[in-house]
Write an enzyme that holds these catalytic residues in place. Structure first.
Site, PDB file in Angstrom:
ATOM      1  N   ARG A 255      29.076  24.947  17.331  1.00 39.95           N
ATOM      2  CA  ARG A 255      27.882  25.457  18.011  1.00 39.95           C
ATOM      3  C   ARG A 255      26.880  25.888  16.952  1.00 39.95           C
ATOM      4  NH1 ARG A 255      26.837  28.842  23.419  1.00 39.95           N
ATOM      5  NH2 ARG A 255      24.578  28.949  23.202  1.00 39.95           N
TER       6      ARG A 255
ATOM      7  N   HIS B  67      12.450  20.708  21.179  1.00 37.68           N
ATOM      8  CA  HIS B  67      13.354  19.770  21.845  1.00 37.68           C
ATOM      9  C   HIS B  67      13.203  18.365  21.269  1.00 37.68           C
ATOM     10  CE1 HIS B  67      14.723  22.750  24.594  1.00 37.68           C
ATOM     11  NE2 HIS B  67      13.593  22.861  25.244  1.00 37.68           N
TER      12      HIS B  67
ATOM     13  N   GLU C  92      23.155  24.874  34.248  1.00 41.92           N
ATOM     14  CA  GLU C  92      22.390  26.114  34.354  1.00 41.92           C
ATOM     15  C   GLU C  92      20.967  25.961  33.817  1.00 41.92           C
ATOM     16  OE1 GLU C  92      25.577  26.082  32.970  1.00 41.92           O
ATOM     17  OE2 GLU C  92      26.425  26.701  34.909  1.00 41.92           O
TER      18      GLU C  92
ATOM     19  N   TRP D  11      18.697  24.147  34.785  1.00 41.27           N
ATOM     20  CA  TRP D  11      17.697  23.976  35.843  1.00 41.27           C
ATOM     21  C   TRP D  11      16.911  25.267  36.072  1.00 41.27           C
ATOM     22  CZ3 TRP D  11      16.544  19.244  37.332  1.00 41.27           C
ATOM     23  CH2 TRP D  11      17.524  18.241  37.254  1.00 41.27           C
TER      24      TRP D  11
ATOM     25  N   ASP E 238      22.306  23.964  19.992  1.00 43.20           N
ATOM     26  CA  ASP E 238      21.565  25.169  20.386  1.00 43.20           C
ATOM     27  C   ASP E 238      20.535  25.527  19.324  1.00 43.20           C
ATOM     28  OD1 ASP E 238      20.910  27.313  21.987  1.00 43.20           O
ATOM     29  OD2 ASP E 238      22.506  28.613  21.225  1.00 43.20           O
TER      30      ASP E 238
ATOM     31  N   ASN F 140      16.892  24.868  19.689  1.00 42.64           N
ATOM     32  CA  ASN F 140      15.631  24.126  19.669  1.00 42.64           C
ATOM     33  C   ASN F 140      14.430  25.036  19.890  1.00 42.64           C
ATOM     34  OD1 ASN F 140      17.105  21.793  19.340  1.00 42.64           O
ATOM     35  ND2 ASN F 140      16.835  21.069  21.431  1.00 42.64           N
TER      36      ASN F 140
ATOM     37  N   ARG G  56      29.712  31.450  21.588  1.00 43.14           N
ATOM     38  CA  ARG G  56      30.325  31.303  22.907  1.00 43.14           C
ATOM     39  C   ARG G  56      30.277  29.831  23.302  1.00 43.14           C
ATOM     40  NH1 ARG G  56      25.609  34.282  23.591  1.00 43.14           N
ATOM     41  NH2 ARG G  56      23.859  33.101  24.463  1.00 43.14           N
ATOM     42  N   LEU G  57      31.096  29.471  24.295  1.00 47.49           N
ATOM     43  CA  LEU G  57      31.182  28.080  24.736  1.00 47.49           C
ATOM     44  C   LEU G  57      30.125  27.729  25.775  1.00 47.49           C
ATOM     45  CD1 LEU G  57      35.042  27.510  25.019  1.00 47.49           C
ATOM     46  CD2 LEU G  57      33.470  26.543  23.332  1.00 47.49           C
TER      47      LEU G  57
ATOM     48  N   LEU H 280      32.205   3.965  17.699  1.00 46.70           N
ATOM     49  CA  LEU H 280      32.052   5.386  17.995  1.00 46.70           C
ATOM     50  C   LEU H 280      31.817   5.539  19.484  1.00 46.70           C
ATOM     51  CD1 LEU H 280      31.502   8.419  17.199  1.00 46.70           C
ATOM     52  CD2 LEU H 280      29.086   7.766  16.984  1.00 46.70           C
TER      53      LEU H 280
ATOM     54  N   ARG I 183      14.195  28.339  19.560  1.00 52.55           N
ATOM     55  CA  ARG I 183      13.996  29.321  18.493  1.00 52.55           C
ATOM     56  C   ARG I 183      13.477  28.653  17.216  1.00 52.55           C
ATOM     57  NH1 ARG I 183      19.726  31.934  18.762  1.00 52.55           N
ATOM     58  NH2 ARG I 183      20.073  30.113  20.092  1.00 52.55           N
TER      59      ARG I 183
END
Length: 249
Positions: free
Chosen positions: A194, A43, A73, A75, A26, A28, A200-201, A137, A30
């Site tokens: 995160r 991105h 979400e 989209w 999370d 990118n 939050r998840l 991996l 900002r």
């Protein structure tokens, strides 16, 4: 000339690593906004972070690395941003697949493929097929993924098996549900990280995260480095994981 090594750093490097680390990438947009850059550049820089962290995870001995790349979400974002994210997935596979394969990385994409373009699905299948026997991996990319959708789909498949007489409802267990999830065969994450400061998840691995340790980093994903990963693992190693049981005296 190299100076003396930092004992604390060596201790961190020598510490045990979780078997499965999952990351909600999370920040990118900002990251780009803070630098007065187009969000697309955020991105793109995020993809560079994927490359760096994947390489570091393999070197550290992490067995499974799951990255939340595109949620179901997402989209709802502007069409040009969605298009750019789709293009970045294609670019990542085309440019990095050979290196991932050479380094023994097995690639697996989880999420709904029905709404993806045929060329993206073809690339996903190529990546999975080429790397299926690699063992160093396991890189799992959650793309067009949502935890609630995943559980709903699993329940629907189980219901069909019951309806067809192939499954007795009385025999359904947690293992039955897990076997019908996108992550079937993958151990649940030990550590979920995160970035960007959000706590939050966001619909990520809802079933699988039941006993995962959560670490929240204020660092935006494009700036997330192997050192930040080591710090998160160091925090993980300080946790007392009881899985619902009483701590040992």
């Amino acid at each position: 000339m190299m100076g003396r090594s930092d004992p604390a750093a060596n201790e961190t490097e020598a510490a045990p690593v979780p078997r499965h680390v999952a990351i909600i990438m999370d920040g990118n947009r900002r990251w780009a906004a803070r630098r007065h850059l187009p969000r697309q550049l955020g991105h793109r820089q995020g993809v560079e972070a994927v490359r760096v962290i994947t390489r570091a995870a393999g070197e550290m001995g992490i067995g499974y690395l799951t990255l939340y790349g595109f949620s179901s979400e997402n989209w709802n974002r502007p069409a040009d941003e969605v298009s750019d994210l789709m293009g970045l997935l294609k670019l990542f596979i085309r440019r990095d697949l050979a290196e991932l394969h050479h380094n023994g990385v097995q690639v697996r994409i989880i999420g709904d493929r029905e709404h993806l373009d045929d060329d993206i699905v073809a690339l996903i299948e190529e990546a999975e097929q080429l790397t299926r026997n690699n063992t160093r991996l396991k890189l799992i990319i959650a793309f067009n993924y949502g935890g609630q959708n995943e559980i709903t789909s699993a329940v629907r498949r189980i219901a069909h098996e019951v309806k067809e007489g192939r499954l007795d409802p009385e025999t359904i267990t947690q293992a039955t549900v897990a076997a019908h999830l996108d992550t079937a065969g993958i151990p649940d994450p030990d550590l979920i990280i995160r970035t960007s400061g959000e706590k939050r998840l966001s619909n990520f691995l809802l079933w699988q995260s039941a006993y995962a340790e959560l670490v929240f980093s204020d660092v935006y994903w494009p700036d997330f480095s192997p050192d930040h990963l080591k710090q998160a693992i160091a925090e993980f190693n300080l946790r007392d994981r009881r899985f619902g049981a009483v701590a040992a005296p």
